[in-house]
Design a protein around this motif. Structure first.
Motif, PDB file in Angstrom:
ATOM      1  N   UNK A   1       0.823  -1.214   0.000  1.00 47.47           N
ATOM      2  CA  UNK A   1       0.000   0.000   0.000  1.00 47.47           C
ATOM      3  C   UNK A   1       0.853   1.258   0.000  1.00 47.47           C
ATOM      4  N   UNK A   2       1.929   1.255   0.778  1.00 45.00           N
ATOM      5  CA  UNK A   2       2.834   2.404   0.802  1.00 45.00           C
ATOM      6  C   UNK A   2       3.508   2.619  -0.546  1.00 45.00           C
ATOM      7  N   UNK A   3       3.918   1.530  -1.187  1.00 41.61           N
ATOM      8  CA  UNK A   3       4.562   1.647  -2.504  1.00 41.61           C
ATOM      9  C   UNK A   3       3.578   2.147  -3.559  1.00 41.61           C
ATOM     10  N   UNK A   4       2.346   1.657  -3.495  1.00 42.27           N
ATOM     11  CA  UNK A   4       1.325   2.123  -4.438  1.00 42.27           C
ATOM     12  C   UNK A   4       1.050   3.606  -4.219  1.00 42.27           C
ATOM     13  N   UNK A   5       0.965   4.019  -2.962  1.00 37.55           N
ATOM     14  CA  UNK A   5       0.753   5.435  -2.643  1.00 37.55           C
ATOM     15  C   UNK A   5       1.903   6.281  -3.167  1.00 37.55           C
ATOM     16  N   UNK A   6       3.125   5.797  -2.996  1.00 37.73           N
ATOM     17  CA  UNK A   6       4.301   6.518  -3.492  1.00 37.73           C
ATOM     18  C   UNK A   6       4.237   6.680  -5.011  1.00 37.73           C
ATOM     19  N   UNK A   7       3.856   5.627  -5.711  1.00 31.80           N
ATOM     20  CA  UNK A   7       3.718   5.700  -7.173  1.00 31.80           C
ATOM     21  C   UNK A   7       2.658   6.730  -7.567  1.00 31.80           C
ATOM     22  N   UNK A   8       1.550   6.729  -6.872  1.00 38.30           N
ATOM     23  CA  UNK A   8       0.474   7.677  -7.172  1.00 38.30           C
ATOM     24  C   UNK A   8       0.945   9.113  -6.937  1.00 38.30           C
ATOM     25  N   UNK A   9       1.662   9.327  -5.828  1.00 36.46           N
ATOM     26  CA  UNK A   9       2.174  10.674  -5.535  1.00 36.46           C
ATOM     27  C   UNK A   9       3.169  11.131  -6.602  1.00 36.46           C
ATOM     28  N   UNK A  10       4.013  10.235  -7.069  1.00 38.84           N
ATOM     29  CA  UNK A  10       4.970  10.595  -8.114  1.00 38.84           C
ATOM     30  C   UNK A  10       4.232  10.977  -9.396  1.00 38.84           C
ATOM     31  N   UNK A  11       3.225  10.188  -9.782  1.00 42.12           N
ATOM     32  CA  UNK A  11       2.467  10.489 -10.998  1.00 42.12           C
ATOM     33  C   UNK A  11       1.744  11.829 -10.864  1.00 42.12           C
ATOM     34  N   UNK A  12       1.126  12.074  -9.705  1.00 44.14           N
ATOM     35  CA  UNK A  12       0.408  13.339  -9.485  1.00 44.14           C
ATOM     36  C   UNK A  12       1.381  14.516  -9.543  1.00 44.14           C
ATOM     37  N   UNK A  13       2.546  14.363  -8.937  1.00 41.61           N
ATOM     38  CA  UNK A  13       3.539  15.443  -8.959  1.00 41.61           C
ATOM     39  C   UNK A  13       4.019  15.709 -10.381  1.00 41.61           C
ATOM     40  N   UNK A  14       4.238  14.642 -11.169  1.00 43.26           N
ATOM     41  CA  UNK A  14       4.612  14.840 -12.577  1.00 43.26           C
ATOM     42  C   UNK A  14       3.521  15.585 -13.329  1.00 43.26           C
ATOM     43  N   UNK A  15       2.263  15.243 -13.064  1.00 44.66           N
ATOM     44  CA  UNK A  15       1.151  15.925 -13.733  1.00 44.66           C
ATOM     45  C   UNK A  15       1.122  17.403 -13.355  1.00 44.66           C
ATOM     46  N   UNK A  16       1.297  17.698 -12.065  1.00 45.75           N
ATOM     47  CA  UNK A  16       1.290  19.092 -11.600  1.00 45.75           C
ATOM     48  C   UNK A  16       2.447  19.864 -12.235  1.00 45.75           C
TER      49      UNK A  16
ATOM     50  N   UNK B   1      12.780  10.885  -9.368  1.00 47.36           N
ATOM     51  CA  UNK B   1      11.458  10.241  -9.274  1.00 47.36           C
ATOM     52  C   UNK B   1      11.301   9.026 -10.182  1.00 47.36           C
ATOM     53  N   UNK B   2      11.785   9.057 -11.435  1.00 51.18           N
ATOM     54  CA  UNK B   2      11.613   7.843 -12.260  1.00 51.18           C
ATOM     55  C   UNK B   2      12.306   6.615 -11.671  1.00 51.18           C
ATOM     56  N   UNK B   3      13.457   6.818 -11.064  1.00 47.04           N
ATOM     57  CA  UNK B   3      14.170   5.697 -10.446  1.00 47.04           C
ATOM     58  C   UNK B   3      13.368   5.163  -9.263  1.00 47.04           C
ATOM     59  N   UNK B   4      12.882   6.077  -8.422  1.00 45.81           N
ATOM     60  CA  UNK B   4      12.075   5.672  -7.264  1.00 45.81           C
ATOM     61  C   UNK B   4      10.788   4.994  -7.738  1.00 45.81           C
ATOM     62  N   UNK B   5      10.194   5.518  -8.799  1.00 44.28           N
ATOM     63  CA  UNK B   5       8.971   4.933  -9.354  1.00 44.28           C
ATOM     64  C   UNK B   5       9.220   3.496  -9.804  1.00 44.28           C
ATOM     65  N   UNK B   6      10.307   3.267 -10.536  1.00 36.50           N
ATOM     66  CA  UNK B   6      10.625   1.918 -11.012  1.00 36.50           C
ATOM     67  C   UNK B   6      10.920   0.967  -9.850  1.00 36.50           C
TER      68      UNK B   6
END
Length: 171
Positions: free
Chosen positions: A100-115, A151-156
């Motif tokens: 759940x924490x990893x999924x949340x982290x991925x979502x936050x990274x995607x949202x930050x990229x969008x912003x 962020x891409x490294x953390x995302x992967x």
């Protein structure tokens, strides 16, 4: 209960974890895991442990049995199975929380990229003659610069972690 009894009886006998581990031919970390409730000894090791601590297995397991029974090994096995089930449930909960924490982290990274994409680096057009705006613009630019590279490294890594936690559940 088992972990507390092992620790209490070991200390009452004046043994360190290292000394007990040497007597049982295991490493000190194994005794530590037993005492912290991270694992439990198997039935043969439990018997050896009781012998080294000069006590009965039933006392280690937290039962006050007045006389020895013929089916002690069956009772020990059932008790250990119950403890192992509890440890397995605890392990599954930890995996779910990690996932759940990893999924949340991925979502936050995607949202930050969008912003950041929507902002389109508009802060670069600000009037940097004002010191407060210059500091804010520099901080935003530094954040964007680092985020886009890290962020891409953390995302992967997070995606790999999510996949690994699903595979661990299947195994």
């Amino acid at each position: 209960m088992l972990n507390e009894n092992i620790k209490r009886i070991r200390k009452s006998k004046g043994l360190s974890q290292e000394e007990l581990a040497i007597k049982l031919n295991v490493v000190r970390q194994t005794v530590s895991k037993w005492e912290n409730g991270c694992s439990v000894p198997d039935s043969s090791m439990l018997i050896s442990l009781a012998d080294e601590l000069d006590t009965r297995v039933s006392i280690l397991l937290g039962e006050n049995v007045s006389e020895s029974r013929a089916d002690d090994l069956k009772l020990i096995s059932e008790k250990l199975e119950m403890i192992n089930r509890k440890l397995a449930k605890k392990s599954i909960m930890k995996l779910r929380m990690l996932r759940g924490g990893l999924i949340t982290l991925c979502i936050l990274i995607v949202i930050t990229f969008i912003v950041l994409t929507v902002m389109h680096s508009s802060y670069l057009d600000w009037n940097f003659n004002n010191p407060e705006i210059a500091v804010a613009g520099t901080i935003l630019h530094g954040f964007e610069f680092l985020f886009v590279r890290i962020a891409p490294v953390i995302f992967l890594i997070s995606i790999v972690g999510i996949i690994c936690t699903y595979k661990k559940r299947i195994i």
